[in-house]
Structure formats: structure tokens, C-alpha cells
Motif scaffolding. Structure first.
Motif, PDB file in Angstrom:
ATOM      1  N   ASN A 198      82.447 -39.599   4.927  1.00 41.58           N
ATOM      2  CA  ASN A 198      82.459 -38.362   5.708  1.00 41.58           C
ATOM      3  C   ASN A 198      83.905 -37.979   6.017  1.00 41.58           C
ATOM      4  N   ILE A 209      79.743 -29.960   3.899  1.00 40.37           N
ATOM      5  CA  ILE A 209      78.915 -29.177   2.978  1.00 40.37           C
ATOM      6  C   ILE A 209      78.663 -27.778   3.525  1.00 40.37           C
ATOM      7  N   PHE A 261      79.984 -33.481  -3.192  1.00 41.28           N
ATOM      8  CA  PHE A 261      79.523 -33.784  -1.833  1.00 41.28           C
ATOM      9  C   PHE A 261      78.006 -33.898  -1.768  1.00 41.28           C
ATOM     10  N   GLU A 262      77.315 -33.080  -2.538  1.00 42.95           N
ATOM     11  CA  GLU A 262      75.844 -33.125  -2.534  1.00 42.95           C
ATOM     12  C   GLU A 262      75.337 -34.441  -3.119  1.00 42.95           C
ATOM     13  N   GLY A 263      76.176 -35.090  -3.938  1.00 44.11           N
ATOM     14  CA  GLY A 263      75.726 -36.302  -4.621  1.00 44.11           C
ATOM     15  C   GLY A 263      76.225 -37.602  -4.023  1.00 44.11           C
ATOM     16  N   GLN A 264      76.874 -37.555  -2.842  1.00 42.31           N
ATOM     17  CA  GLN A 264      77.414 -38.806  -2.281  1.00 42.31           C
ATOM     18  C   GLN A 264      77.059 -38.965  -0.812  1.00 42.31           C
ATOM     19  N   THR A 265      76.807 -40.206  -0.417  1.00 42.85           N
ATOM     20  CA  THR A 265      76.488 -40.498   0.993  1.00 42.85           C
ATOM     21  C   THR A 265      77.332 -41.653   1.514  1.00 42.85           C
ATOM     22  N   THR A 304      75.194 -41.202   5.147  1.00 41.16           N
ATOM     23  CA  THR A 304      74.501 -39.913   5.053  1.00 41.16           C
ATOM     24  C   THR A 304      75.400 -38.904   4.353  1.00 41.16           C
ATOM     25  N   LYS A 305      74.810 -37.822   3.900  1.00 44.78           N
ATOM     26  CA  LYS A 305      75.597 -36.725   3.353  1.00 44.78           C
ATOM     27  C   LYS A 305      76.521 -36.178   4.429  1.00 44.78           C
ATOM     28  N   ASP A 306      77.646 -35.639   4.000  1.00 38.12           N
ATOM     29  CA  ASP A 306      78.594 -35.036   4.940  1.00 38.12           C
ATOM     30  C   ASP A 306      78.178 -33.585   5.183  1.00 38.12           C
ATOM     31  N   GLU A 307      77.189 -33.411   6.077  1.00 39.51           N
ATOM     32  CA  GLU A 307      76.590 -32.089   6.263  1.00 39.51           C
ATOM     33  C   GLU A 307      77.582 -31.053   6.804  1.00 39.51           C
TER      34      GLU A 307
END
Length: 362
Positions: A189, A346, A182-186, A340-343
Motif C-alpha cells: 500500500n 486505485i 494495482f488491481e492485480g496486487q495485494t 489487501t488492494k490499495d483502494e
């Protein structure tokens, strides 16, 4: 009933998950197709496959060509006494296109989602001490607060004798791998998606083989009804098991809970959810339910079975290593393209890791 999740479970290690009504069902199918496209060369998606159940395309019964099922790996298959927990991840369990009403409904179900970032949807734990399963449904998870969530989750790792710290440690490692992804994909979501945790609850982890015919539900299948003791299931935990004098089939509740998805009904109607949420009887019990729509022996022996066999037997038997913990992402009816990252997801993963780490340390 189209809103019910019909599960077919098969000894070859697959389950069939009925597609939900649009737009959710087609969206989930599209997600699996994208990730498992044979031409896929996107490294992000290729790595994602490691964290999902394997996908074998869709299938429709010849008698109902409009009913579509996703054909998926049964993650619990290789375990002798699978302990299963389903945890919804993210700060929002509604997607960006949800109506105000839907948002209100989801938030009111578990107001702490935003703060905690995950919700236990259910668990089924084998207790070695009593040789029985403890089950908790969605109400259990929704009763957990910031103060009690650690104890609430640690219950999943307790064998009746002791806390399985080995399983907690292995679970942390697996969740950390998913967090790294997850930290490496944008590009994607995820909303109202879950992690499925499975570990071996029995003392000596014996793996289940295709040739094993020791399960009670298999023993009760009349000879010749389904090749090799296959279990044919309709509408979640209703198992076709006994053939009666009049040639009709009686249905009984599957003790196996359709291990994978019948555990897991949150995507369906509320009525369905509350009725069937994680109710499991002990293997000793044989509650027999009459189905309202009896399936005739003739129909079963007719064109459905050969089709089922065709569907099932092309899948290679899984390698039989007895990995003691599985953590897989499931439920993708609300996955959307993103830049965007899936905050929210995460946040939920990090909080879950913190809770697991606390369980391990104390």
C-alpha cells in the motif's frame, strides 16, 4: 542541513536523492532494495520496475560517509524541453502509523484529497509560443476544487498554442497500465507517493546526448572542474558553477531545477517546501547566490570528484529513443506491506484517468 534534499545531477542520466531522516529514508531505501533485488523472482515486483525510475543502489560521499543518497535514473534526461508534472496519488496522504497531529496536518493541507484522490504538487510547462517555462507550485494544486481540477490539469498539456491531445492520450494509456498493476496486487500500500509525468515540450524532439555541451549550465562550468561538464549540485537547485579568483565556488540557481527531484520536495520540512517550491527562473537569468558554505576548489578537485566519476560512469547511457511521454511512480517513504488492494491509490488513479479522459473528449 540534513532535512534538505541534496541533489546531485549528472550527464550520465542519474540523480542522487538524499535519504530522508528515519524512518522515512530507510523505508524508501528498503522499498527500492526489495523491488530491485537481483534475486527477486516475484512477478508483481518485477513488473513494478517498469513504472519506477531505475535504481542503481546507494552512494555516500567519501567526505561524509554518513550521508546516504539513492542513485536513480533521471526520467527527464532524454527530453529537450521537458514538461514535468508531479501528482500525489491516493485518498490519504498520511500512512496508517501517522499521529493524530500528522493526520490533522495532512488533511488540512488539502481537505479534498479524500474526494478527489489526487493532488497536483507542481508543474513546469514549456510554452513554444514564448520559448519559456510556466511553473506552478504546490499552492496551485491545493487551490483546485472538484469543479476546477479538470482545467487545472489541462494547463499542463497546453503548449501556448494548443492542447497536446497526443500527450493526454499517451498519459491515459500509461496511467491505465499502472492501474492494472494495482488491481492485480495485494502486497503493498502506497501513501503520499506520486506520479511524475514528463513529455517533450519542444516542436522537434531532439534527444540530449552525453556529448552535447549546449546547456547553459554546462557552458558556465570552468574547464576541468568537473569532467565532461558535469553539474555538481548541493541542496536542491544550488549548482556549483563559477570558480572565482579566491578559489572558492559561487553557486547559482540551476535553471534545470534539478529537473527530477528538486521539483519535488514534499517529503521534506514545511519550511523547506515553502521556500523552494517550484521556483524557476528563465534560462536567460543568471541569479548568482553565494553559498553559506563555500566549497573550495581544492576540495572539489580532491577526493570527491574521482569518487563521483566512479559512481557515474558505470551506468550505461540510456537508449536514445525519443518516447514522447513518461509516467513514473516516485516517492516511497510511506510504502507498507499489506494483504489487501490499495483502494485509496486505485480510487485516485481512476479519478485521474476520468479527468484526463474529460480533457481529451472536450
Amino acid at each position: 542541513n540534513a532535512s534538505l534534499l541534496g541533489i546531485l545531477q549528472h550527464p550520465d542520466g542519474t540523480v542522487l536523492k538524499q535519504l530522508q531522516p528515519p524512518p522515512r529514508g530507510p523505508r524508501e531505501q528498503e522499498f527500492y532494495n526489495k523491488v530491485y533485488d537481483s534475486d527477486c523472482c516475484d512477478s508483481i515486483l518485477l513488473e513494478l520496475r517498469e513504472y519506477l525510475p531505475k535504481y542503481f543502489g546507494v552512494w555516500s560521499p567519501p567526505t561524509a560517509p554518513n550521508d546516504t543518497y539513492l542513485k536513480l535514473e533521471d526520467v527527464t534526461r532524454k527530453f529537450n524541453k521537458p514538461c514535468i508534472m508531479d501528482v500525489k496519488i491516493g485518498q490519504k496522504s498520511y500512512d496508517p502509523y501517522a499521529s493524530a497531529e500528522k493526520i490533522q496536518q495532512q488533511v488540512s493541507k488539502y481537505p479534498l484529497m479524500e474526494e478527489i484522490g489526487f493532488l497536483v504538487l507542481g508543474m513546469r510547462v514549456y510554452h513554444v509560443s514564448s520559448d519559456s517555462y510556466e511553473t506552478q507550485n504546490q499552492h496551485y494544486g491545493r487551490s483546485l476544487t472538484k469543479e476546477t481540477v479538470k482545467d487545472g490539469i489541462s494547463r499542463f498539456f497546453h503548449s501556448g498554442y494548443c492542447l497536446r491531445k497526443d500527450v493526454v492520450a499517451a498519459s491515459i494509456q500509461k496511467v491505465e497500465k499502472i492501474l492494472e498493476w494495482f488491481e492485480g496486487q495485494t502486497q503493498l500500500n502506497f501513501y503520499a507517493s506520486s506520479l511524475l509525468f514528463v513529455y517533450e515540450g519542444s516542436c522537434q524532439a531532439t534527444t540530449v546526448r552525453l556529448s552535447d555541451v549546449t546547456l547553459p549550465e554546462k557552458r558556465r562550468v570552468p574547464k576541468g572542474l568537473l569532467a565532461g561538464g558535469d553539474v555538481l549540485e548541493y541542496n536542491n537547485n544550488i549548482n556549483v558553477i563559477n570558480s572565482t579568483e579566491n578559489g572558492k565556488i559561487e553557486a547559482s540557481v540551476s535553471k534545470g531545477l534539478s529537473k527530477f527531484y528538486a521539483l519535488h520536495k514534499k517529503a521534506c520540512s514545511k519550511r523547506h517546501h515553502s521556500q523552494l517550491s517550484l521556483k524557476v527562473e528563465n534560462s536567460e537569468q543568471d541569479n548568482v547566490w553565494k553559498t553559506s558554505t563555500c566549497i573550495t576548489q581544492e576540495h572539489l578537485n580532491g577526493n570527491v570528484l574521482p569518487q563521483l566519476e566512479k559512481v557515474f560512469y558505470h551506468v550505461p547511457a540510456e537508449t536514445k529513443e525519443s518516447a514522447n511521454v513518461e509516467v513514473r511512480m516516485i516517492d516511497f517513504a510511506h510504502v507498507f506491506p499489506s494483504n489487501t488492494k490499495d483502494e485509496g491509490y486505485i480510487y485516485g488513479l481512476k479519478n485521474l484517468i476520468t479527468v484526463l479522459q474529460n480533457i481529451l473528449d472536450n
